[in-house]
Design a protein around this motif. Structure first.
Motif, short mmCIF file in Angstrom:
data_model
loop_
_atom_site.label_atom_id
_atom_site.label_comp_id
_atom_site.label_asym_id
_atom_site.label_seq_id
_atom_site.Cartn_x
_atom_site.Cartn_y
_atom_site.Cartn_z
N LYS A 198 41.41 45.42 37.46
CA LYS A 198 42.22 44.41 38.50
C LYS A 198 43.09 45.17 39.27
O LYS A 198 43.74 44.50 40.22
CB LYS A 198 42.93 43.40 37.43
N ASN A 227 39.37 34.00 44.63
CA ASN A 227 39.24 33.34 43.34
C ASN A 227 39.29 34.17 42.12
O ASN A 227 39.09 33.80 40.93
CB ASN A 227 37.65 32.92 43.20
N ASP A 228 40.06 35.39 42.44
CA ASP A 228 40.49 36.17 41.36
C ASP A 228 41.55 35.63 40.45
O ASP A 228 42.42 34.77 40.66
CB ASP A 228 40.95 37.54 41.79
N GLU A 229 41.38 35.54 39.18
CA GLU A 229 41.99 34.99 37.97
C GLU A 229 43.31 35.49 37.78
O GLU A 229 44.17 35.20 37.21
CB GLU A 229 41.32 34.67 36.94
N ASP A 230 43.35 36.86 38.36
CA ASP A 230 44.59 37.44 38.07
C ASP A 230 45.65 37.41 38.93
O ASP A 230 45.54 37.31 40.13
CB ASP A 230 44.41 39.08 38.21
N LYS A 231 46.90 36.84 38.35
CA LYS A 231 47.90 36.27 39.23
C LYS A 231 48.74 37.42 40.14
O LYS A 231 48.91 37.05 41.18
CB LYS A 231 49.11 35.82 38.16
N GLN A 266 46.36 37.25 43.15
CA GLN A 266 46.53 36.06 43.84
C GLN A 266 48.08 36.05 44.59
O GLN A 266 47.97 35.61 45.81
CB GLN A 266 46.74 35.03 42.81
N SER A 305 38.95 26.43 44.60
CA SER A 305 39.24 26.67 43.06
C SER A 305 40.71 26.58 42.83
O SER A 305 41.48 26.70 43.94
CB SER A 305 38.74 28.29 42.84
N GLN A 326 42.49 28.95 41.72
CA GLN A 326 43.23 30.22 42.42
C GLN A 326 43.37 30.17 43.77
O GLN A 326 44.38 30.51 44.21
CB GLN A 326 42.07 31.32 41.98
#
Length: 248
Positions: free
Chosen positions: A152, A191-195, A198, A229, A231
């Protein structure tokens, strides 16, 4: 009173760094290095301290660029867990990154590989920006790969080093010249879940709006035509903060 950022890079820091280097490179004259940095350290603010340490490293490491990077690789230490810690546990690597930023622009492969490893312990966008400036096509191809990397921190680097208005850095307009690649890269990350990723994508888009609002609108409109999404919805909202401020 909170500790100033520059004060993390004090004489004790310089001693610790010199000790690390001498442990893997015996010719390094730690005593003279420390003395020379110390003479001017208190006169410098944050950026000045990074440059001072980096330039003095170059003076006291009697190796070529590739050999010096190999030396730095030996003291990097373990990768950080998760996506945080770059400015806490990894802060001590900032002058190493400054060295790469100052002297690595002509060494695409060596610098990019080291930047990838550095970002796993600290952050690598400042090292990569000279490469992006001097070798934009080659850099964009590499960053597109990194935007899909399993790590990530590497994915974040792909976005962060392209920011037009990255703090502590000169403006960089490669995103406008290679706009299609830039759109693809951000789309890979939206759409990456890592803040932290984002935030990087949103900040990059916010920078884009300030320079080329019509290009910003193209990206946002295309994304909004899809099922958003959570995200992507967050990124769009955060990226639109300057636009919304201007609309009031």
């Amino acid at each position: 009173m909170a500790k100033k950022l520059k004060d993390y890079y004090d004489e004790n820091y310089v001693i610790d760094l010199a000790t690390k280097l001498q442990s893997v490179y015996s010719p390094f004259n730690a005593k003279e290095f420390i003395a020379e940095v110390r003479d001017d350290l208190e006169n410098q603010e944050f950026t000045g301290r990074q440059v001072l340490i980096a330039r003095t490293l170059k003076k006291y490491i009697a190796l070529n660029y590739e050999e010096t990077i190999d030396l730095f690789s030996k003291i990097l230490g373990p990768e950080l867990e998760g996506s945080l810690g770059m400015f806490t546990e990894g802060y001590w690597l900032w002058p190493i990154g400054k060295y790469v930023e100052l002297y690595g622009a002509e060494h695409f492969e060596v610098t990019s590989l080291f930047s990838k490893e550095l970002t796993k312990r600290f952050t690598g966008e400042f090292c990569m920006r000279p490469l992006v400036h001097h070798y934009p096509k080659q850099a964009m191809e590499l960053l597109l790969e990194w935007s899909k990397d399993e790590n990530k921190r590497v994915r974040r680097l792909a976005s962060e080093c392209l920011r037009i208005r990255l703090p502590w850095a000169k403006k960089l307009y490669v995103t406008l010249d290679y706009f299609d690649d830039y759109v693809t890269l951000l789309t890979n990350l939206k759409n990456d879940e890592d803040k932290t990723i984002q935030k990087s994508v949103a900040n990059s888009l916010n920078d884009l709006y300030k320079e080329a609002p019509e290009k910003f609108d193209v990206i946002i409109k295309n994304w909004q035509e899809e099922d958003l999404s959570p995200q992507t919805a967050w990124i769009i909202k955060h990226a639109s903060r300057t636009k919304e401020k201007h609309a009031k």
